[in-house]
Design a protein around this motif. Structure first.
Motif, PDB file in Angstrom:
ATOM      1  N   MET A  20      93.368 113.334 186.920  1.00  0.00           N
ATOM      2  CA  MET A  20      92.015 113.247 187.434  1.00  0.00           C
ATOM      3  C   MET A  20      91.148 112.445 186.479  1.00  0.00           C
ATOM      4  N   LEU A  21      90.121 111.851 187.027  1.00  0.00           N
ATOM      5  CA  LEU A  21      89.232 111.009 186.230  1.00  0.00           C
ATOM      6  C   LEU A  21      88.241 111.880 185.466  1.00  0.00           C
ATOM      7  N   ALA A  22      88.203 111.725 184.145  1.00  0.00           N
ATOM      8  CA  ALA A  22      87.286 112.506 183.306  1.00  0.00           C
ATOM      9  C   ALA A  22      85.960 111.793 183.110  1.00  0.00           C
ATOM     10  N   SER A  23      86.007 110.529 182.704  1.00  0.00           N
ATOM     11  CA  SER A  23      84.795 109.727 182.534  1.00  0.00           C
ATOM     12  C   SER A  23      85.194 108.274 182.331  1.00  0.00           C
ATOM     13  N   VAL A  24      84.204 107.400 182.494  1.00  0.00           N
ATOM     14  CA  VAL A  24      84.416 105.965 182.313  1.00  0.00           C
ATOM     15  C   VAL A  24      83.373 105.471 181.319  1.00  0.00           C
ATOM     16  N   VAL A  25      83.822 104.821 180.265  1.00  0.00           N
ATOM     17  CA  VAL A  25      82.926 104.309 179.228  1.00  0.00           C
ATOM     18  C   VAL A  25      83.033 102.788 179.190  1.00  0.00           C
ATOM     19  N   PHE A  26      81.894 102.125 179.235  1.00  0.00           N
ATOM     20  CA  PHE A  26      81.821 100.664 179.172  1.00  0.00           C
ATOM     21  C   PHE A  26      81.291 100.260 177.801  1.00  0.00           C
ATOM     22  N   VAL A  27      82.024  99.375 177.123  1.00  0.00           N
ATOM     23  CA  VAL A  27      81.606  98.884 175.804  1.00  0.00           C
ATOM     24  C   VAL A  27      81.820  97.373 175.750  1.00  0.00           C
ATOM     25  N   PRO A  28      81.168  96.687 174.791  1.00  0.00           N
ATOM     26  CA  PRO A  28      81.360  95.236 174.672  1.00  0.00           C
ATOM     27  C   PRO A  28      82.734  94.874 174.124  1.00  0.00           C
ATOM     28  N   SER A  29      83.110  93.635 174.364  1.00  0.00           N
ATOM     29  CA  SER A  29      84.342  93.078 173.806  1.00  0.00           C
ATOM     30  C   SER A  29      83.961  92.128 172.671  1.00  0.00           C
ATOM     31  N   ALA A  30      83.329  92.677 171.645  1.00  0.00           N
ATOM     32  CA  ALA A  30      82.727  91.857 170.593  1.00  0.00           C
ATOM     33  C   ALA A  30      83.390  92.105 169.250  1.00  0.00           C
ATOM     34  N   PRO A  31      83.986  91.086 168.616  1.00  0.00           N
ATOM     35  CA  PRO A  31      84.590  91.287 167.292  1.00  0.00           C
ATOM     36  C   PRO A  31      83.607  91.815 166.263  1.00  0.00           C
ATOM     37  N   LEU A  32      82.329  91.472 166.423  1.00  0.00           N
ATOM     38  CA  LEU A  32      81.336  91.896 165.435  1.00  0.00           C
ATOM     39  C   LEU A  32      81.029  93.386 165.499  1.00  0.00           C
ATOM     40  N   LEU A  33      81.618  94.094 166.460  1.00  0.00           N
ATOM     41  CA  LEU A  33      81.536  95.553 166.425  1.00  0.00           C
ATOM     42  C   LEU A  33      82.276  96.109 165.211  1.00  0.00           C
ATOM     43  N   VAL A  34      83.292  95.392 164.763  1.00  0.00           N
ATOM     44  CA  VAL A  34      84.149  95.865 163.679  1.00  0.00           C
ATOM     45  C   VAL A  34      83.488  95.513 162.350  1.00  0.00           C
ATOM     46  N   PRO A  35      83.168  96.503 161.516  1.00  0.00           N
ATOM     47  CA  PRO A  35      82.437  96.222 160.276  1.00  0.00           C
ATOM     48  C   PRO A  35      83.126  95.211 159.375  1.00  0.00           C
TER      49      PRO A  35
ATOM     50  N   THR B  69      78.590 102.271 170.513  1.00  0.00           N
ATOM     51  CA  THR B  69      79.986 102.160 170.932  1.00  0.00           C
ATOM     52  C   THR B  69      80.831 103.262 170.323  1.00  0.00           C
ATOM     53  N   ARG B  70      80.653 103.512 169.043  1.00  0.00           N
ATOM     54  CA  ARG B  70      81.395 104.596 168.387  1.00  0.00           C
ATOM     55  C   ARG B  70      81.090 105.949 169.034  1.00  0.00           C
ATOM     56  N   THR B  71      79.821 106.196 169.284  1.00  0.00           N
ATOM     57  CA  THR B  71      79.440 107.472 169.887  1.00  0.00           C
ATOM     58  C   THR B  71      80.054 107.630 171.271  1.00  0.00           C
ATOM     59  N   ALA B  72      80.005 106.568 172.067  1.00  0.00           N
ATOM     60  CA  ALA B  72      80.595 106.622 173.411  1.00  0.00           C
ATOM     61  C   ALA B  72      82.096 106.863 173.340  1.00  0.00           C
ATOM     62  N   GLY B  73      82.765 106.230 172.378  1.00  0.00           N
ATOM     63  CA  GLY B  73      84.198 106.439 172.218  1.00  0.00           C
ATOM     64  C   GLY B  73      84.535 107.866 171.834  1.00  0.00           C
TER      65      GLY B  73
ATOM     66  N   ALA C  78      77.135 110.506 187.301  1.00  0.00           N
ATOM     67  CA  ALA C  78      75.942 110.555 186.458  1.00  0.00           C
ATOM     68  C   ALA C  78      76.123 109.473 185.408  1.00  0.00           C
ATOM     69  N   SER C  79      75.159 108.568 185.290  1.00  0.00           N
ATOM     70  CA  SER C  79      75.273 107.437 184.376  1.00  0.00           C
ATOM     71  C   SER C  79      74.315 107.614 183.202  1.00  0.00           C
ATOM     72  N   ARG C  80      74.808 107.331 182.005  1.00  0.00           N
ATOM     73  CA  ARG C  80      73.960 107.404 180.816  1.00  0.00           C
ATOM     74  C   ARG C  80      74.055 106.088 180.043  1.00  0.00           C
ATOM     75  N   LEU C  81      72.944 105.373 179.995  1.00  0.00           N
ATOM     76  CA  LEU C  81      72.885 104.089 179.291  1.00  0.00           C
ATOM     77  C   LEU C  81      72.562 104.333 177.822  1.00  0.00           C
ATOM     78  N   ALA C  82      73.444 103.859 176.936  1.00  0.00           N
ATOM     79  CA  ALA C  82      73.250 104.052 175.500  1.00  0.00           C
ATOM     80  C   ALA C  82      72.744 102.802 174.802  1.00  0.00           C
TER      81      ALA C  82
END
Length: 252
Positions: free
Chosen positions: A1-16, A33-37, A230-234
């Motif tokens: 069953m589907l628990a949730s869907v998280v959308f994040v960027p595909s950006a290398p600069l996310l990585v410190p 992004t970290r919090t959503a993950g 239910a959608s939550r924009l971060a």
């Protein structure tokens, strides 16, 4: 069953390690992004990552990679110790021995966020960057059937960028009003869990605006079509002239 869907960027600069200590503009989107993950990790027992490939080949991707082509040889992995390869929504479970270069950027980000979130394994679902909406819909529909039949709680990570022409110095060639309008439409759809608008995105218009995330969003739209969320924009911004959005959809 589907628990949730998280959308994040595909950006290398996310990585410190890739962004470097001076890239303070990335801090807000990285933390969102970290919090959503981590929230995804807390709601699910199994995990799928949807993203576009870097090219149009249909070659099977690996599960190990690194950010060497972005200047930092930092290794990431999607699954330890076994490997799961998914191509066009069809599972193939076996041991893969492919080179790190076989991981597209979207899956490099998925691998990084997997480790940041404490997730053991992420199953990759990749589509061609120029996949037609009908092809994306077929992949999403097949993935939906698999997830609906799964007795576990499946969390879905969608890794995708928006338009690349949202500021004067944007990598897509500077500011373009059409790209701004396109990004506004995408942001509104993601924030409202509007699968119809995402499914209807035009490939030509998206390509003109530099919207590389269109195929991944359309797979997710087919996966989620007809459901209530239910959608939550971060996060929603374009710190480098590229549209980055972090949002979570939770089934009602």
């Amino acid at each position: 069953m589907l628990a949730s869907v998280v959308f994040v960027p595909s950006a290398p600069l996310l990585v410190p390690q890739v962004a470097g200590p001076g890239a303070t503009d990335t801090e807000a989107v990285r933390e969102a992004t970290r919090t959503a993950g981590r929230e995804l990790a807390a709601t699910a027992t199994e995990f799928v990552a949807i993203g576009a490939r870097d090219d149009d080949s249909a070659a099977e991707i690996g599960v190990d990679g690194d950010f060497g082509r972005f200047g930092v040889p930092m290794a990431v992995t999607l699954r330890r110790p076994a490997a799961v390869g998914v191509q066009s929504g069809t599972a193939r479970k076996d041991t893969l021995d492919l080179s790190p270069s076989d991981l597209p950027l979207s899956m490099l980000i998925a691998g990084w966020l997997r480790a940041e979130s404490g997730i053991e394994a992420v199953e990759p679902v990749t589509v061609a960057r120029d996949a037609l909406p009908a092809d994306c819909a077929r992949v999403g529909a097949e993935l939906r059937r698999r997830i609906d039949a799964d007795p576990g709680r499946v969390g879905v990570l969608v890794v995708a960028d928006g338009a690349t022409a949202l500021s004067a110095r944007a990598p897509g060639g500077g500011l373009r009003p059409g790209a701004v309008d396109m990004q506004r439409r995408i942001d509104q759809a993601l924030a409202a869990a509007d699968t119809d608008t995402l499914a209807a995105l035009d490939p030509t218009a998206c390509a003109h605006a530099g919207v590389a995330g269109r195929p991944a969003w359309q797979v997710a739209a087919a996966l989620c079509s007809g459901r209530q969320f239910a959608s939550r924009l971060a996060y929603r911004d374009a710190p480098f002239g590229v549209g980055y959005t972090v949002v979570t959809w939770t089934p009602r």
